[in-house]
Design an enzyme around this catalytic site. Sequence first.
Site, PDB file in Angstrom:
ATOM      1  N   VAL A   9       0.866  -1.186   0.000  1.00 21.88           N
ATOM      2  CA  VAL A   9       0.000   0.000   0.000  1.00 21.88           C
ATOM      3  C   VAL A   9       0.896   1.228   0.000  1.00 21.88           C
ATOM      4  CG1 VAL A   9      -2.015  -1.038   1.109  1.00 21.88           C
ATOM      5  CG2 VAL A   9      -0.203  -0.048   2.521  1.00 21.88           C
ATOM      6  N   SER A  10       0.394   2.332  -0.564  1.00 19.05           N
ATOM      7  CA  SER A  10       1.218   3.518  -0.769  1.00 19.05           C
ATOM      8  C   SER A  10       1.352   4.402   0.456  1.00 19.05           C
ATOM      9  CB  SER A  10       0.659   4.359  -1.927  1.00 19.05           C
ATOM     10  OG  SER A  10       0.678   3.624  -3.119  1.00 19.05           O
ATOM     11  N   THR A  11       0.283   4.545   1.235  1.00 19.94           N
ATOM     12  CA  THR A  11       0.299   5.521   2.322  1.00 19.94           C
ATOM     13  C   THR A  11       0.374   4.873   3.684  1.00 19.94           C
ATOM     14  OG1 THR A  11      -2.109   5.599   2.603  1.00 19.94           O
ATOM     15  CG2 THR A  11      -1.161   7.020   0.898  1.00 19.94           C
TER      16      THR A  11
END
Length: 221
Positions: A9-11
Amino acid sequence: MGVYGYARVSTLAQAREGESLEAQSRQIDAYAVSKGLDLSADDIFVEAGVSGGVEFQQRPEGARLFNLVQKGDLIIFPKLDRAFRNTRNALNVLHDLKERGVHIHFIDLGGDVTGNGIGAIVFTILSAFATFEKERIATRIREVKQIKKAQGKFTGGRRAFGYEVVDLVKVPKPDEQKIIAEMKVRRGKGDSYRGIEKWLSEKKKLNISAMGIRHILNEAI
């Protein structure tokens, strides 16, 4: 043969909530079961809070997985964009792993993409689209910032000299605007930018470079 999974996941917010990571792990596990592959939970590499723009081998878990796998091993990714956002990096990694005899399966592409079948063709096409989408998003962000800037709104970064930010809107700062007006007068009388820099330092106790002064006066025109 070792079987591994990879989720990302990016965040950091997504990483804390864990929902996307949990969903990806479930997808990987279900896929492994459907293919009769022996995959343990400890063999799913979880990349939390890392942007897809970071090359695979530069990510902590991506690098660990990349260096771990050997001939005959298999990696399962839930989706193409969980692994790559850059066509060059995607194809380089795919080529390297394929040369090492590692199999790569993308669930959203229907399975193995390291062979010569339709999966490999789709992988190449979708990798290109992933790059296109990233560039399109970046372009849209730049356009929005330009619009906000034209409207006098603050778009991030350092506060511009002569202004303060109130509710994300640039508002003239009277004391600094007065200094800018004095700088204009001095420049109009022939003072060099270096001369104005020295004047600001000695008389106003402000450290602004000659280049910075030039930028401020150009913006004030």
